[in-house]
Structures are given as structure tokens and as C-alpha cells.
Design a protein around this motif. Sequence first.
Motif, PDB file in Angstrom:
ATOM      1  N   GLN A  33       0.803  -1.208   0.000  1.00  0.00           N
ATOM      2  CA  GLN A  33       0.000   0.000   0.000  1.00  0.00           C
ATOM      3  C   GLN A  33       0.845   1.270   0.000  1.00  0.00           C
ATOM      4  N   VAL A  34       2.146   1.172   0.240  1.00  0.00           N
ATOM      5  CA  VAL A  34       3.047   2.327   0.285  1.00  0.00           C
ATOM      6  C   VAL A  34       3.920   2.299  -0.956  1.00  0.00           C
ATOM      7  N   LYS A  35       3.986   3.434  -1.644  1.00  0.00           N
ATOM      8  CA  LYS A  35       4.789   3.525  -2.857  1.00  0.00           C
ATOM      9  C   LYS A  35       5.702   4.743  -2.744  1.00  0.00           C
ATOM     10  N   VAL A  36       7.007   4.543  -2.841  1.00  0.00           N
ATOM     11  CA  VAL A  36       8.006   5.609  -2.713  1.00  0.00           C
ATOM     12  C   VAL A  36       8.733   5.732  -4.036  1.00  0.00           C
ATOM     13  N   GLU A  37       8.781   6.936  -4.591  1.00  0.00           N
ATOM     14  CA  GLU A  37       9.410   7.179  -5.875  1.00  0.00           C
ATOM     15  C   GLU A  37      10.286   8.415  -5.779  1.00  0.00           C
ATOM     16  N   SER A  38      11.227   8.510  -6.700  1.00  0.00           N
ATOM     17  CA  SER A  38      12.074   9.708  -6.811  1.00  0.00           C
ATOM     18  C   SER A  38      12.397   9.940  -8.271  1.00  0.00           C
ATOM     19  N   ALA A  62       0.685   6.803   0.180  1.00  0.00           N
ATOM     20  CA  ALA A  62       0.390   5.979   1.353  1.00  0.00           C
ATOM     21  C   ALA A  62      -1.045   6.244   1.784  1.00  0.00           C
ATOM     22  N   PRO A  63      -1.573   5.421   2.699  1.00  0.00           N
ATOM     23  CA  PRO A  63      -2.921   5.690   3.214  1.00  0.00           C
ATOM     24  C   PRO A  63      -3.015   7.088   3.804  1.00  0.00           C
ATOM     25  N   ALA A  64      -4.242   7.613   3.822  1.00  0.00           N
ATOM     26  CA  ALA A  64      -4.437   9.002   4.242  1.00  0.00           C
ATOM     27  C   ALA A  64      -4.001   9.242   5.680  1.00  0.00           C
ATOM     28  N   ASP A  65      -4.129   8.216   6.554  1.00  0.00           N
ATOM     29  CA  ASP A  65      -3.773   8.400   7.964  1.00  0.00           C
ATOM     30  C   ASP A  65      -2.332   8.030   8.264  1.00  0.00           C
ATOM     31  N   ALA A  66      -1.530   7.752   7.234  1.00  0.00           N
ATOM     32  CA  ALA A  66      -0.145   7.350   7.454  1.00  0.00           C
ATOM     33  C   ALA A  66       0.711   8.553   7.826  1.00  0.00           C
ATOM     34  N   SER A  67       1.742   8.298   8.658  1.00  0.00           N
ATOM     35  CA  SER A  67       2.696   9.333   9.061  1.00  0.00           C
ATOM     36  C   SER A  67       3.937   9.212   8.184  1.00  0.00           C
ATOM     37  N   VAL A  68       4.262  10.304   7.451  1.00  0.00           N
ATOM     38  CA  VAL A  68       5.372  10.289   6.499  1.00  0.00           C
ATOM     39  C   VAL A  68       6.442  11.253   6.988  1.00  0.00           C
ATOM     40  N   GLU A  69       7.710  10.776   7.016  1.00  0.00           N
ATOM     41  CA  GLU A  69       8.849  11.599   7.422  1.00  0.00           C
ATOM     42  C   GLU A  69       9.873  11.597   6.291  1.00  0.00           C
ATOM     43  N   PHE A  70      10.072  12.786   5.692  1.00  0.00           N
ATOM     44  CA  PHE A  70      11.088  12.946   4.651  1.00  0.00           C
ATOM     45  C   PHE A  70      12.416  13.307   5.293  1.00  0.00           C
ATOM     46  N   PRO A  71      13.539  12.967   4.669  1.00  0.00           N
ATOM     47  CA  PRO A  71      14.843  13.410   5.194  1.00  0.00           C
ATOM     48  C   PRO A  71      14.990  14.924   5.034  1.00  0.00           C
ATOM     49  N   GLN A  72      15.627  15.548   5.998  1.00  0.00           N
ATOM     50  CA  GLN A  72      15.789  17.007   5.963  1.00  0.00           C
ATOM     51  C   GLN A  72      16.701  17.425   4.819  1.00  0.00           C
ATOM     52  N   GLU A  73      17.739  16.651   4.519  1.00  0.00           N
ATOM     53  CA  GLU A  73      18.655  16.957   3.439  1.00  0.00           C
ATOM     54  C   GLU A  73      18.921  15.690   2.628  1.00  0.00           C
ATOM     55  N   ALA A  74      19.284  15.916   1.360  1.00  0.00           N
ATOM     56  CA  ALA A  74      19.629  14.772   0.514  1.00  0.00           C
ATOM     57  C   ALA A  74      21.076  14.354   0.761  1.00  0.00           C
ATOM     58  N   LEU A  75      21.288  13.053   0.769  1.00  0.00           N
ATOM     59  CA  LEU A  75      22.656  12.534   0.895  1.00  0.00           C
ATOM     60  C   LEU A  75      23.290  12.566  -0.487  1.00  0.00           C
ATOM     61  N   PRO A 104       2.134  20.683  -1.324  1.00  0.00           N
ATOM     62  CA  PRO A 104       0.894  20.247  -0.648  1.00  0.00           C
ATOM     63  C   PRO A 104       0.511  18.816  -1.021  1.00  0.00           C
ATOM     64  N   ASP A 105      -0.082  18.112  -0.060  1.00  0.00           N
ATOM     65  CA  ASP A 105      -0.519  16.734  -0.279  1.00  0.00           C
ATOM     66  C   ASP A 105      -1.684  16.709  -1.269  1.00  0.00           C
ATOM     67  N   VAL A 106      -1.770  15.582  -2.020  1.00  0.00           N
ATOM     68  CA  VAL A 106      -2.821  15.401  -3.021  1.00  0.00           C
ATOM     69  C   VAL A 106      -3.492  14.053  -2.774  1.00  0.00           C
ATOM     70  N   ASP A 107      -4.828  14.050  -2.742  1.00  0.00           N
ATOM     71  CA  ASP A 107      -5.575  12.808  -2.577  1.00  0.00           C
ATOM     72  C   ASP A 107      -5.632  12.058  -3.901  1.00  0.00           C
ATOM     73  N   VAL A 108      -5.385  10.738  -3.836  1.00  0.00           N
ATOM     74  CA  VAL A 108      -5.440   9.885  -5.035  1.00  0.00           C
ATOM     75  C   VAL A 108      -6.514   8.815  -4.828  1.00  0.00           C
ATOM     76  N   ASP A 109      -6.524   7.816  -5.687  1.00  0.00           N
ATOM     77  CA  ASP A 109      -7.566   6.778  -5.635  1.00  0.00           C
ATOM     78  C   ASP A 109      -7.412   5.887  -4.404  1.00  0.00           C
ATOM     79  N   ASN A 110      -8.518   5.167  -4.072  1.00  0.00           N
ATOM     80  CA  ASN A 110      -8.568   4.173  -2.984  1.00  0.00           C
ATOM     81  C   ASN A 110      -8.246   4.780  -1.623  1.00  0.00           C
ATOM     82  N   GLY A 111      -8.560   6.086  -1.425  1.00  0.00           N
ATOM     83  CA  GLY A 111      -8.370   6.728  -0.131  1.00  0.00           C
ATOM     84  C   GLY A 111      -6.927   6.984   0.229  1.00  0.00           C
ATOM     85  N   ALA A 112      -6.014   6.944  -0.736  1.00  0.00           N
ATOM     86  CA  ALA A 112      -4.601   7.184  -0.471  1.00  0.00           C
ATOM     87  C   ALA A 112      -4.267   8.661  -0.695  1.00  0.00           C
ATOM     88  N   THR A 113      -3.121   9.055  -0.148  1.00  0.00           N
ATOM     89  CA  THR A 113      -2.657  10.446  -0.257  1.00  0.00           C
ATOM     90  C   THR A 113      -1.231  10.438  -0.789  1.00  0.00           C
TER      91      THR A 113
END
Length: 352
Positions: free
Chosen positions: A20-25, A46-59, A73-82
Motif C-alpha cells: 500500500q506504500v509507494k516511494v518514488e524519486s 500511502a494511506p491518508a492516515d499514514a505518518s510520512v517523514e522525509f529526510p531534511q537533506e539529501a545525501l 501540498p498533499d494530493v488525494d489519489v484513488d482508494n483513499g490514499a494520499t
Amino acid sequence: MKRHFITLLLIGCTFMAMAQVKVESEISAVEMLVGQQVKLTVSVTAPADASVEFPQEALLPIGVEFMGKIDVPDVDVDNGATRHQRDYVLTSFDDTLYYLPPMTVKVNGQEYQTNQLALKVLTVEVDTTNYENYFGPKDVQANPFLWKEWITPLWLSVVMLLLLAIAYYLYLRLRDNKPVIARIRIVKRLLPHQVAMKAIEEIKADKIASVENPKEYYTRLTDTLRKYIEERYGFNAMEMTSREIIDELMKKGDAASMDELSQLFQTADLVKFAKYSTLINENDANLVSAIDFINKTKVEVPIAKQQVKQELTKEEKRSKASRRVLQTFITLFVIAAFLLMCYVVYSILELI
């Protein structure tokens, strides 16, 4: 068996949560010139209620510099995901190929890795063998001022001011109901004794009045003297009795000809109020006494000239039609001046 079933169930739940979690760059450009900037975008679905933490700086590898981050800003997508997103601004001043390592993102405490990216930094080729074709920076140069470019706006500005002046002048004439060209005549201001002597000459010329209507004769004579005394000495002789006038003259210190003047006023009062009949030689004597009094008390001062504006008669006043024509001219002058002003401003802005 029960223990193996629970283990498999936990492993299945973990894989379902990860599914249910998809991470892309991705990177905005895989190639850039030295000193330019690119954006490294990291997105998490990720699901709408998920807690997401991005790194402060890129390595980043050595040679690639981190300029800052941009939160999207966050964007709502299909199946209740954000969809969560963060951009990282990168730059480099060394021309080479860089491999950007994966970045770690935490979703509900679980770590996820982004995909690996590449960035190629290019430089500008410089022909060092022909360096004489390259010139250094030039000094600040003054912009030459050309009168021929400004002569048209200048003359149009003069015409605009002239039109406004004419319109204002016509407005004043219209407001005061006066002709466009005012006629002024210069008159001489006569002195009090000159005015009195002129009136006495008219009385002297009218000999019939002294014989047939002595009351009118003495009224004209005494009024002339009263006006002369009022302008000469500065007190209101027209509203005073004969006795009061004589007493006031005595206070002024002018005792000359007081006997003849007193006799003249006394005779005039008898003629006007007591119907006293006089002789012709008596009238002439009183007239001579009046002339003698004026000559002895007159004051010679330079004759002043006075400007007197000629008063308009009803026929000379402007008609309704002429006023309407004048208003039309004023309006046209103002409109023309406004259009010229707009054109002058436009021309100046174009020159600047």
C-alpha cells in the motif's frame, strides 16, 4: 502448526502494508550546465492516515551541493490514499557524471528507499587558442541625448499649455459674463475745486434760473459749495445746517471769506424757506462770493489718472447662443489639451 500459521499471517500483513506504500524519486533534468539548478523530487503514496517523514537533506556525493527543500501540498489519489511530495534543489560546479544514492523515507516508522538516480553536469567549451577574440567587461557608457528625439514632445507640450491657458481665460470671461476683449478707458480724476468751478460755470450760464426760480438757483449753488467743502475738508457738509458748516470751518482755522460765505448761506436759507425775493445784483454778488471762497481755499495737487472699465449695457451682454458657442470652444480646447498630454506622456515613456 498454530505458531507457523501466526508467523505466516504476520508476514502476509507486512507485505500487504508495504504494497500500500509507494516511494518514488525523479530528477527534473538528467543533464545540466555548470552552475544551473535541478530539482530532485521524492514522492510517497500511502494511506491518508499514514505518518510520512522525509529526510531534511539529501545525501549527495562530493561535487553536488544541496540548496534547499520545497514542501509541496498533499494530493488525494484513488482508494483513499494520499500523495506526499518534497522537492530538493541541487546544483554543481564540477563537470562530471554523478550517481545520486537512494534516500530513506519513513512511513509509520517503517523505512523505505527511493530509487537511485544519475546527474550529468556539462561545461561550456572555451576556445583557449583564440583568446584574443574574447573581450573583458565594458565600462558604464553614457546614453547620448538627442534633441531631435525630444523636439516633438517639447513643442506639443507648449501647444498643450497654450490651449489650457486660452481655455482658462475663456472660462473666466464666461463666468463673469464679460466680453472676450475688455474695453478700458482712461479718465482724469478732477480735483474738488475743479468740479465745483465747473458746476458754478453751469449755474452762471443759466441766467434765467436766477431770475425766474431763485429757490432752484440757490439750491444748486449751496449744494455745489457743500460738496466742495465735504471733499476739501472731510466732514459731511451735505447733512449739516448752514450754521454748523460755518462753525466747523472756523474750527479748521479757515476764517477767510467767512463773512461772505455766511451771508451767502443766510440768503439761501431765506430764499428756500422764507420765500425771500432777491435782486439780480445780489445773486451775482453771492455767486462771486462762492467763487472767491473756492479760489482762496482750494488745494492744488497733481491730477491722477484712473482706469475705468466701461460698463456693459443690456445689449452688450452675451446672449444664450453666444455663451453656448463659448462653452463649446472651452470644451474642445480642454479635450485637445488632454489628448496632447496623453501623447506627450506616451512619447516620453517610449524615449525612456
